[in-house]
Enzyme design. Structure first.
Site, mmCIF file in Angstrom:
data_model
loop_
_atom_site.group_PDB
_atom_site.id
_atom_site.type_symbol
_atom_site.label_atom_id
_atom_site.label_comp_id
_atom_site.label_asym_id
_atom_site.label_seq_id
_atom_site.Cartn_x
_atom_site.Cartn_y
_atom_site.Cartn_z
ATOM 1 N N SER A 117 0.756 -1.180 0.034
ATOM 2 C CA SER A 117 -0.118 0.087 -0.085
ATOM 3 C C SER A 117 0.693 1.250 -0.101
ATOM 4 O O SER A 117 0.415 2.417 -0.311
ATOM 5 C CB SER A 117 -0.819 0.019 1.292
ATOM 6 O OG SER A 117 -2.063 -0.921 0.835
ATOM 7 N N VAL B 91 1.189 -3.585 3.928
ATOM 8 C CA VAL B 91 1.182 -4.849 4.492
ATOM 9 C C VAL B 91 2.461 -5.654 4.384
ATOM 10 O O VAL B 91 2.747 -6.518 4.837
ATOM 11 C CB VAL B 91 -0.122 -5.630 4.197
ATOM 12 C CG1 VAL B 91 -0.991 -5.293 4.902
ATOM 13 C CG2 VAL B 91 -0.125 -6.111 2.881
ATOM 14 N N TYR C 191 -4.213 3.570 8.211
ATOM 15 C CA TYR C 191 -5.628 3.141 8.309
ATOM 16 C C TYR C 191 -6.216 3.559 9.711
ATOM 17 O O TYR C 191 -6.102 4.431 10.201
ATOM 18 C CB TYR C 191 -5.870 1.601 8.144
ATOM 19 C CG TYR C 191 -4.874 1.156 6.891
ATOM 20 C CD1 TYR C 191 -5.654 1.401 5.686
ATOM 21 C CD2 TYR C 191 -3.868 0.469 6.894
ATOM 22 C CE1 TYR C 191 -4.961 1.212 4.364
ATOM 23 C CE2 TYR C 191 -3.333 0.104 5.641
ATOM 24 C CZ TYR C 191 -3.800 0.464 4.574
ATOM 25 O OH TYR C 191 -3.194 0.186 3.412
ATOM 26 N N LYS D 83 0.370 3.333 -2.933
ATOM 27 C CA LYS D 83 -1.004 4.196 -3.058
ATOM 28 C C LYS D 83 -0.689 5.724 -3.196
ATOM 29 O O LYS D 83 -1.322 6.650 -3.639
ATOM 30 C CB LYS D 83 -2.113 4.000 -2.032
ATOM 31 C CG LYS D 83 -2.660 2.556 -2.144
ATOM 32 C CD LYS D 83 -3.500 2.136 -0.826
ATOM 33 C CE LYS D 83 -3.921 0.697 -1.047
ATOM 34 N NZ LYS D 83 -4.417 0.320 0.429
ATOM 35 N N TYR E 42 -4.265 -2.980 -10.028
ATOM 36 C CA TYR E 42 -3.971 -2.562 -8.589
ATOM 37 C C TYR E 42 -2.995 -3.597 -7.746
ATOM 38 O O TYR E 42 -2.156 -3.574 -7.256
ATOM 39 C CB TYR E 42 -5.331 -2.606 -7.908
ATOM 40 C CG TYR E 42 -5.303 -2.806 -6.315
ATOM 41 C CD1 TYR E 42 -5.010 -1.286 -5.769
ATOM 42 C CD2 TYR E 42 -5.614 -3.703 -5.601
ATOM 43 C CE1 TYR E 42 -4.830 -1.273 -4.232
ATOM 44 C CE2 TYR E 42 -5.343 -3.553 -4.296
ATOM 45 C CZ TYR E 42 -5.015 -2.363 -3.440
ATOM 46 O OH TYR E 42 -4.752 -2.336 -2.011
HETATM 47 N N1 GLU Z 1 -2.346 -5.425 -1.752
HETATM 48 C C1 GLU Z 1 -2.940 -5.192 -0.425
HETATM 49 C C2 GLU Z 1 -4.492 -5.362 -0.390
HETATM 50 O O1 GLU Z 1 -5.217 -5.005 -1.314
HETATM 51 C C3 GLU Z 1 -2.458 -3.926 0.221
HETATM 52 C C4 GLU Z 1 -2.864 -3.696 1.593
HETATM 53 C C5 GLU Z 1 -2.021 -2.801 2.469
HETATM 54 O O2 GLU Z 1 -0.790 -2.924 2.070
HETATM 55 O O3 GLU Z 1 -2.382 -2.209 3.312
HETATM 56 O O4 GLU Z 1 -4.869 -6.245 0.519
#
Ligand code: GLU
Length: 304
Positions: A64, A257, A239, A67, A191
């Protein structure tokens, strides 16, 4: 410089001995087998100085953290139009929650929760095949990091394609509310590949330099947009752990993650930290602790 290097080495030594390392993400099978005993930290200062300690040349899945880069690309391409499709409020819920999306009629709370990031990727796909989007994304990462050696790990992308049922649910929900303009499998293919990009801590810190807004950093976005991305990193970058990160660290950051975190000290530094074990909110356990130590020692906080 020598002080900072010594500080990073002391932090890496403390983290190597830390008893509680969190839990490696196992909902993406390919990430479940990563050795949790790894740790790295890298810092790029506004004057071009770079320091690093630990496994700073080991590649990890940025997940993430990607992003931030896709948001920067989308703001550069579409400008403020993007905000008609995604909000700017912290969600207070898990990164992949579906409850809020249904309740708020398909407008994700912010671009850093999964639903919001999927909308950003959909916006970037406009007029492009998924392969072209990925080419543009990798060009952006390589330009930002000034390093051509940045790639997508296909096995990780495939692993998430096979198990990313919740992301499919989010994409179909977005589509049902007319907030996804391309077929869910195309958007998620793009994605999952964006999340599966791999970087070392050194590369990630370099790629984050444009978010410092320092005169010597690469200029990839206007200063006004850089300030806004930093504001979102501060309020939404971890988050439902974003408030705690702001409280403990006091700097904008975005976690993934894979255990990476990119942290910005406006006008002063870009920091990347990585340790694969996660806390209950899905943020790197030791990465957060290490950044807390470094920010305190350097007196780095946006709150003075
Ligand atoms: N590719 C992961 C998902 O969509 C990214 C989540 C993350 O890194 O927080 O679940």
């Amino acid at each position: 410089m020598a002080d900072l290097q010594a500080r990073l080495e002391a932090i890496a030594a403390e983290m190597a001995a830390a008893p509680d390392r969190g839990r490696v993400a196992d909902y993406i099978p390919e990430l479940a087998c990563i050795d949790p005993d790894q740790f790295a930290i890298a810092v790029c200062l506004a004057d071009g100085t770079e320091c690093a300690a630990g496994d700073a040349d080991t590649r990890f899945s940025i997940q993430s953290v990607s992003k931030v880069f896709t948001l920067a690309m989308a703001l550069g391409r579409l400008g403020d139009q993007l905000w008609s499709r995604v909000g700017r409020e912290p969600s207070g819920l898990a990164f992949n929650s579906i409850l809020q999306l249904e309740h708020e009629r398909g407008i994700p709370r912010n671009p850093f929760i999964n639903a919001g990031a999927i909308v950003v990727t959909d916006a970037l796909l406009s007029g492009h095949a998924p392969r072209e989007f990925l080419g543009e994304y990798l060009r952006f990462l390589r330009l930002a990091a000034d390093d051509e050696d940045i790639h997508v790990n296909e096995a990780v992308a495939r692993s998430e394609t096979e198990t990313g049922h919740r992301n499919f649910a989010l994409a179909y929900e977005l589509r049902a509310h007319d907030n996804l303009h391309h077929p869910p499998d195309h958007v998620l293919g793009a994605y999952f590949h964006q999340c599966a990009a791999e970087m070392t801590c050194r590369q990630l810190a370099r790629a984050g330099r444009f978010l410092m807004g320092a005169a010597a950093a690469p200029r990839l976005l206007s200063p006004a947009r850089i300030r806004r991305i930093n504001a979102l990193m501060m309020t939404c970058g971890h988050y439902d752990g974003s408030g705690d990160f702001a409280f403990r660290v006091g700097l904008p950051g975005k976690s993934g993650v894979g255990g990476g975190i990119l942290v910005i000290v406006p006008e002063r530094a870009a920091i990347a930290v990585w340790s694969p074990g996660l806390n209950a909110q899905g943020n790197s356990q030791l990465g957060t602790l290490a950044i807390e130590r470094l920010a305190r020692a350097q007196h780095w906080s946006v709150f003075g």
